[in-house]
Design a protein around this motif. Structure first.
Motif: not given
Length: 442
Positions: A165-185
């Motif tokens: 990814s050219r923008r890994p933090w925005r395009d990969v890390v952020a969506p992955a983190a959002a899913v993690c927050v949703l599940v853990v929350g």
């Protein structure tokens, strides 16, 4: 429909006790939750990630949890629906008919375990994620992360996704983190905070599972050595192997799995650096990198693992199916090899698993050969990644011939000469671009 009807019959009628025991275990977990309010993760430690409860609940919503037969059929219906979505997505790509046909053949070759485990739910999700890797990286990252919260294996694909990814933090890390927050929350809100990571901690009590790649030397030695024993781990309901050095091997693999993932990440990072500007200007190169990187990660998770259940082979199928669908080179040989691995796996489990437990030479050696083939796939995958990008790796008539596919095969038009396109798909030109001077090509 015919493929899944056949597998459903095998799993629910012919080989139910041998291959669909896990499905009935899923039903009992759900039934306990619905009738007594006692849920895995929320009320006790669990061997699966928390989101695994979602696909377990889905069949109960349709058929209830009281009847084993109704729940098993509803489970098969869920897997059939997900596989149908994956096949439809594969068919939209240039090599879709080959990919879809191979995917269904793989399921038949692997047998009822291909639809009778949690892995059968996340496998089609992984197909969709890999197909969307370049065109919709955020969707891809969200899908593999959601899959990882059901069964850990799909999460390994996040590494090649981020590197591509050219923008890994925005395009990969952020969506992955959002899913993690949703599940853990969600788990924390429902009172399961103390068990949210129990699926990781529960693995520490495992010994060396009898089907694992690491157990192969003892598996073979046990054919003549009485010092090697096969036994049932009653707590986890898995068969393990014990002998001189097996506990050391289990401990080494416990740490080696992490080391293996890190080494695979380094290999992928180096390959991206080596490809330089070509990596970012040629979607064919990046697509091959993501798919082969996901395949590499799945192989590492199998080879460097003290657990070796037959359903683990499904982890390898999504990258192969997507590689075929995109018309990427060298995947047909890999697909043929993996089909053989799947067939050998079904012969061992569920058909003649008792022979392995009793130390019968033929089936035991077949399992050992299957494990050696998986290691060989890992070695070949690393070699392909380390090979510099060229027409022997991505696109072009020379690649087709190397892959055993004649150039200009019907239904797979060749790319124009000098193009990096894959089987007729648009691509960048190979080699340096001519300089432009005063608006003219120099």
């Amino acid at each position: 429909m015919l493929v899944h009807a056949w597998l459903t019959r095998l799993g629910t009628v012919e080989l139910r006790q041998d291959s669909f025991g896990d499905v009935d275990l899923y039903r009992r977990w759900v039934d306990a939750g619905l009738t007594s309010g006692w849920w895995p993760v929320l009320d006790e430690a669990w061997v699966y990630p928390p989101a695994a409860l979602v696909p377990l609940l889905a069949p109960a919503a349709v058929a209830g949890s009281a009847s084993p037969d109704a729940y098993a059929l509803a489970w098969c219906g869920l897997v059939t629906l997900l596989d149908a979505v994956a096949v439809a997505a594969l068919l939209r790509r240039p090599g879709g008919h080959v990919a879809a046909g191979w995917w269904l053949a793989f399921l038949v070759l692997l047998g009822p375990v291909a639809i009778g485990r949690l892995d059968s739910v996340v496998a089609p999700v992984s197909v969709l994620a890999l197909l969307a890797a370049l065109s919709a990286p955020r969707v891809s990252a969200a899908l593999v992360t959601a899959g990882a919260w059901v069964k850990v294996s799909p999460g390994a694909a996040i590494v090649p996704l981020a590197l591509a990814s050219r923008r890994p933090w925005r395009d990969v890390v952020a969506p992955a983190a959002a899913v993690c927050v949703l599940v853990v929350g969600t788990v924390v809100a429902l009172g399961g905070a103390r068990n949210v990571a129990s699926f990781v901690l529960e693995q520490g009590s495992r010994g060396l599972q009898i089907e694992s790649v690491g157990a192969t030397p003892w598996l073979v030695a046990g054919l003549w050595s009485p010092s090697v024993q096969r036994y049932l781990n009653g707590e986890l309901v898995t068969y393990e192997i014990a002998g001189p050095g097996t506990q050391t091997m289990a401990d080494v693999l416990g740490a080696g799995l992490v080391v293996g993932v890190l080494l695979a990440t380094v290999v992928l990072w180096w390959c991206r650096r080596r490809d330089g500007a070509t990596f970012w200007t040629d979607d064919a190169v990046r697509g091959d990198f993501v798919v082969r990187g996901a395949f590499l990660m799945a192989l590492v998770l199998i080879v460097a693992n003290k657990v070796g259940s037959p359903q683990f082979i499904t982890w390898l199928a999504p990258p192969v199916a997507v590689g075929l669908a995109l018309g990427l080179p060298w995947w047909r040989r890999t697909a043929a090899a993996l089909a053989g691995v799947a067939a050998a796996t079904q012969v061992v489990y569920p058909w003649w698993y008792d022979d392995v437990l009793q130390g019968v030479a033929g089936t035991t050696l077949l399992l050992a050969a299957r494990n050696v083939a998986v290691v060989a796939l890992l070695v070949v995958t690393v070699v392909h990644l380390l090979r510099p990008p060229s027409t022997a790796r991505v696109g072009g008539p020379a690649t087709d011939a190397a892959d055993g596919v004649p150039a200009g095969a019907p239904g797979e038009p060749d790319a124009p000469a000098g193009s990096r396109a894959v089987r007729g798909e648009p691509g960048e030109q190979v080699g340096p671009r001519a300089p432009v001077v005063d608006g003219r090509v120099g």
